[in-house]
Design an enzyme around this catalytic site. Sequence first.
Site, PDB file in Angstrom:
ATOM      1  N   HIS A  63      43.324  45.708  36.892  1.00 38.84           N
ATOM      2  CA  HIS A  63      43.511  44.999  35.356  1.00 38.84           C
ATOM      3  C   HIS A  63      42.668  45.707  34.466  1.00 38.84           C
ATOM      4  O   HIS A  63      41.494  45.824  34.400  1.00 38.84           O
ATOM      5  CB  HIS A  63      42.929  43.678  35.468  1.00 38.84           C
ATOM      6  N   ALA A  64      43.629  46.225  33.367  1.00 44.97           N
ATOM      7  CA  ALA A  64      42.885  47.230  32.334  1.00 44.97           C
ATOM      8  C   ALA A  64      41.681  46.876  31.446  1.00 44.97           C
ATOM      9  O   ALA A  64      40.849  47.402  31.386  1.00 44.97           O
ATOM     10  CB  ALA A  64      44.135  47.391  31.212  1.00 44.97           C
ATOM     11  N   GLU A 109      39.701  44.410  32.413  1.00 46.19           N
ATOM     12  CA  GLU A 109      38.096  43.975  33.065  1.00 46.19           C
ATOM     13  C   GLU A 109      37.404  45.083  33.288  1.00 46.19           C
ATOM     14  O   GLU A 109      37.056  45.786  34.294  1.00 46.19           O
ATOM     15  CB  GLU A 109      38.874  43.501  34.129  1.00 46.19           C
ATOM     16  N   ARG A 139      46.379  43.713  30.017  1.00 42.93           N
ATOM     17  CA  ARG A 139      45.730  43.396  31.410  1.00 42.93           C
ATOM     18  C   ARG A 139      46.682  44.387  32.329  1.00 42.93           C
ATOM     19  O   ARG A 139      46.094  45.061  33.296  1.00 42.93           O
ATOM     20  CB  ARG A 139      46.111  42.245  31.705  1.00 42.93           C
ATOM     21  N   ASN A 172      48.456  43.445  40.203  1.00 35.94           N
ATOM     22  CA  ASN A 172      47.770  42.355  41.279  1.00 35.94           C
ATOM     23  C   ASN A 172      48.881  41.278  41.659  1.00 35.94           C
ATOM     24  O   ASN A 172      48.549  40.382  42.128  1.00 35.94           O
ATOM     25  CB  ASN A 172      46.474  41.840  40.698  1.00 35.94           C
ATOM     26  N   HIS A 202      37.209  42.533  40.100  1.00 42.63           N
ATOM     27  CA  HIS A 202      37.853  41.849  38.978  1.00 42.63           C
ATOM     28  C   HIS A 202      36.734  41.434  38.085  1.00 42.63           C
ATOM     29  O   HIS A 202      35.623  41.346  38.392  1.00 42.63           O
ATOM     30  CB  HIS A 202      38.867  40.950  39.183  1.00 42.63           C
ATOM     31  N   GLU A 253      35.313  38.339  41.566  1.00 41.63           N
ATOM     32  CA  GLU A 253      35.480  38.060  40.226  1.00 41.63           C
ATOM     33  C   GLU A 253      34.082  38.100  39.704  1.00 41.63           C
ATOM     34  O   GLU A 253      33.290  37.444  39.980  1.00 41.63           O
ATOM     35  CB  GLU A 253      36.110  37.145  39.695  1.00 41.63           C
TER      36      GLU A 253
HETATM   37  O1  0X9 Z   1      44.746  36.766  38.976  1.00 43.60           O
HETATM   38  C1  0X9 Z   1      44.403  37.729  39.481  1.00 43.60           C
HETATM   39  O2  0X9 Z   1      45.134  38.820  39.674  1.00 43.60           O
HETATM   40  C2  0X9 Z   1      42.952  37.759  39.720  1.00 43.60           C
HETATM   41  N1  0X9 Z   1      42.156  37.134  38.691  1.00 43.60           N
HETATM   42  S1  0X9 Z   1      42.172  37.862  37.240  1.00 43.60           S
HETATM   43  O3  0X9 Z   1      41.431  37.119  36.511  1.00 43.60           O
HETATM   44  N2  0X9 Z   1      41.053  39.208  37.419  1.00 43.60           N
HETATM   45  O4  0X9 Z   1      43.263  38.205  36.879  1.00 43.60           O
HETATM   46  C3  0X9 Z   1      42.724  36.953  41.026  1.00 43.60           C
HETATM   47  C4  0X9 Z   1      43.326  37.646  42.375  1.00 43.60           C
HETATM   48  C5  0X9 Z   1      43.031  36.910  43.648  1.00 43.60           C
HETATM   49  N3  0X9 Z   1      43.375  37.580  44.719  1.00 43.60           N
HETATM   50  C6  0X9 Z   1      45.047  37.602  45.154  1.00 43.60           C
HETATM   51  N4  0X9 Z   1      45.899  36.999  44.315  1.00 43.60           N
HETATM   52  N5  0X9 Z   1      45.387  37.728  46.390  1.00 43.60           N
HETATM   53 ZN    ZN Z   2      41.570  40.840  37.416  1.00 45.93          ZN
END
Ligand code: 0X9
Ligand code: ZN
Length: 405
Positions: free
Chosen positions: A165-166, A168, A223, A239, A291, A365
């Site tokens: 994620h860009a 972060e 993101r 993701n 993340h 996170e």
């Molecule tokens: O939403 C996400 O991709 C992640 N949180 S973020 O706020 N950094 O974007 C959590 C990802 C958790 N893992 C999986 N979804 N498998």
């Molecule tokens: Zn993320």
Amino acid sequence: MRWWRGFAAAAVGMLGGLAAQADLGWALWSVTVSDEEEAQRLADSPLRLAQESVRIGANEVIVGPSDPPLVHTLGLPATPLWAIPAPTPVPRAGRESNDYRTTYLNLTNLLALYERWRSDSGGMMTRTRIGGSIQGRDLWMYRLSARRAPGMAAPKTLVITCGIHAREWISPSAGLYVADRIRVLSRTSRRHQLALSRVEVAIVPVQNPDGYEFTWTNDRYWRKNRRRNNSTSYGVDLNRNYASAWGGPGSSGNTSSDVYRGTAAFSEPETRAVRNAMATMPNVVGFIDFHSYGDYVLWPWGSTTTLCPDHATFAAHGQRMGNAIVSATGRNYTLGPTSQVLYLASGGSNDWAYQAHNALGYCIELRGGGTGLAGFVLPESLIASTQQEAWAAFERLWLDLAGVN
Ligand code: 0X9
Ligand code: ZN
């Protein structure tokens, strides 16, 4: 608190007239959803979520000067929280330092630092080009390994991915610290040498280089990657693009959504590169995707609240990682399956690493910024301690997987 009230009043006043809207600028809003249908409505909207994919309850949403009408057409309860800085390019002044413990490094400087370490490593660090991004930037993976005695079993691998994620920024920054610690300890600590000879470490410094660069030059709150979806929308959430429950809950088929999943699993070169690189590894036993934000150690599943078959093993290692973080800085991370402690999110990389490789796939996170900032904008004063937390969790899992005490 005083200015918050004034801000909320301005927002309410703004509903009637356009004039006040210009004053409002950028803001973080809280948008409440009460069921799956409402959650999907928010996920499908072009409003940008401030990290929180959509969860039942309150969600933090980034609202730009022209977005308030959008918030209201959603038909969901929405209130402004606080003003945040506009996502305009970060001034370069004072950012030329290469001290990665106290400043964030742009893509060029970050990759240059890895290269410097590699050339000093005497062969301990090697680099492979694992693919190219949508805009043609190189995608790299560094392998950190130890010399093995003849006849010793082939090593297992622990994979670390950063910067999917860009925005972060602490994620690639944490990756640097992990690499640096391994590099130093592999020369000075017998325990870590032994660990490296049993479980080598593969690090992707920045999985989304186009997005990362874009956050430095154009939009601090970006993101996704930088695929041109159509004339009006860019970006796939990498993701949500992995082949684990791809297309499931907590992702969107709407191209302008911040959790847009792409046209198919692995439609994006950035996710394919990681998939292909890992396909060449005979025994991936662990996987950590860094993340921010929220202070969580997460494991499968993201796509369903059903516990994964290895939940007990994930929980045992997760608990040890959480304890290691507490020992490092005193901070308490929340531990659990993504779908239960955070929100539903399908197509995530750590779920895929578990499903495809049977690896212990975690998503960590790291810390975020506080009041007055979007959550993933972590002040530079907190870089070093957050890096220590990333290292503590990584080191615990690594030594455990290597059977080193
Ligand atoms: O939403 C996400 O991709 C992640 N949180 S973020 O706020 N950094 O974007 C959590 C990802 C958790 N893992 C999986 N979804 N498998
Ligand atoms: Zn993320």
